[in-house]
Design an enzyme around this catalytic site. Structure first.
Site, PDB file in Angstrom:
ATOM      1  CB  SER A 150     112.698  46.629  41.657  1.00  0.00           C
ATOM      2  OG  SER A 150     112.793  45.470  42.467  1.00  0.00           O
ATOM      3  CE1 TYR A 163     107.443  45.951  40.933  1.00  0.00           C
ATOM      4  CE2 TYR A 163     109.273  44.440  41.294  1.00  0.00           C
ATOM      5  CZ  TYR A 163     108.626  45.636  41.572  1.00  0.00           C
ATOM      6  OH  TYR A 163     109.184  46.517  42.481  1.00  0.00           O
TER       7      TYR A 163
END
Length: 259
Positions: A150, A163
């Protein structure tokens, strides 16, 4: 299948895509099928969506199989690869896409909260990679592994500490694996998406969607196909000299100055 002429030719290859029940995972599996690859579409809980995806692929002349597995356990990661070998006879590409993205501020986060995200996003990719690469090495296959990371792996957002850390670790795991598996002809990379469209996102998070579109030089959210095609490229012979690389697919957001 439709779209095959626009993609690198992966005829005869087999790809395992984890988390294929999600919007991005389903898009990745679809693009591999469009490129001619046989696809193992993994899911844990989203059986209906994955079976619909497999029916869509096979209905258009592609080859796909749905496989359920809980990737929190090493045994299930190994079984997933064995299912691919049993059904298709080989494993050429692994895309580690399975993951979760809860929102929680760091101050209230517990160690269990942290572990739940890290184990799902990072440890499962480690275990699946171990299983797939072991199979590739035994078969003498010059295969590929792609982690879905990401842009938060280098630019975290509030509420995403666990995350963001897991995605940053995926990028470094891929680079370390590229070093160690390169001598066997196995390439390992990451794809780092920005914000990808999914049904209902404009209604659920209108301000975030608007901010992202405004920040993206290309003026839109990503599409699942954008991520899938990046993965197909990295698994193809067109990327034969690409390993240890993080391919950012974000519409240009990370190019924007922050000052």
């Amino acid at each position: 299948m439709s779209g095959r002429s626009q993609l690198p030719d992966l005829q005869g290859l087999v790809a395992v895509v984890t988390g294929a029940g999600g919007t991005v995972g389903g898009g990745i599996a679809w693009e591999f099928a469009c490129a001619g690859a046989g696809v193992i579409a993994h899911y844990r809980t989203s059986a209906e969506r994955v079976h619909r995806l497999v029916d869509r692929i096979t209905g258009q002349g592609g080859a796909a199989r749905a496989v359920a597995a809980d990737l929190a356990g090493e045994a299930d990661c190994t079984r997933l690869m064995e299912e691919a070998l049993s059904h298709f006879g080989r494993v050429d590409a692994l895309v580690n896409n399975a993951g979760i993205q809860p929102v929680q501020d760091l101050a209230s986060m517990t160690a269990d909260d942290w572990r739940a995200v890290v184990d799902t996003n990072l440890t499962s990719a480690f275990s699946c990679t171990q299983a797939a690469v072991g199979m590739m090495r035994r078969a003498g296959t010059a295969g590929t592994v792609t982690h879905i990371a990401s842009i938060e792996g280098s630019s975290p957002a509030p509420g995403h500490a666990h995350y963001a850390a897991s995605k940053a670790a995926l990028i470094q795991h891929a680079r370390a694996a590229a070093l160690e598996y390169g001598p066997y002809g196995i390439r390992v990379n990451t794809v780092s998406p920005g914000l990808v469209h999914r049904p209902g996102i404009e209604e659920e998070w209108p301000e975030g969607v608007e901010r992202y579109r405004g920040a993206a030089p290309l003026g839109r959210l990503g599409r699942p196909a954008d991520i899938g095609r990046a993965c197909v490229f990295l698994a193809s012979s067109m990327a034969a000299w690409v390993t240890g690389h993080d391919l950012v697919v974000d519409g240009g957001v990370m190019a924007r100055p922050t000052w």
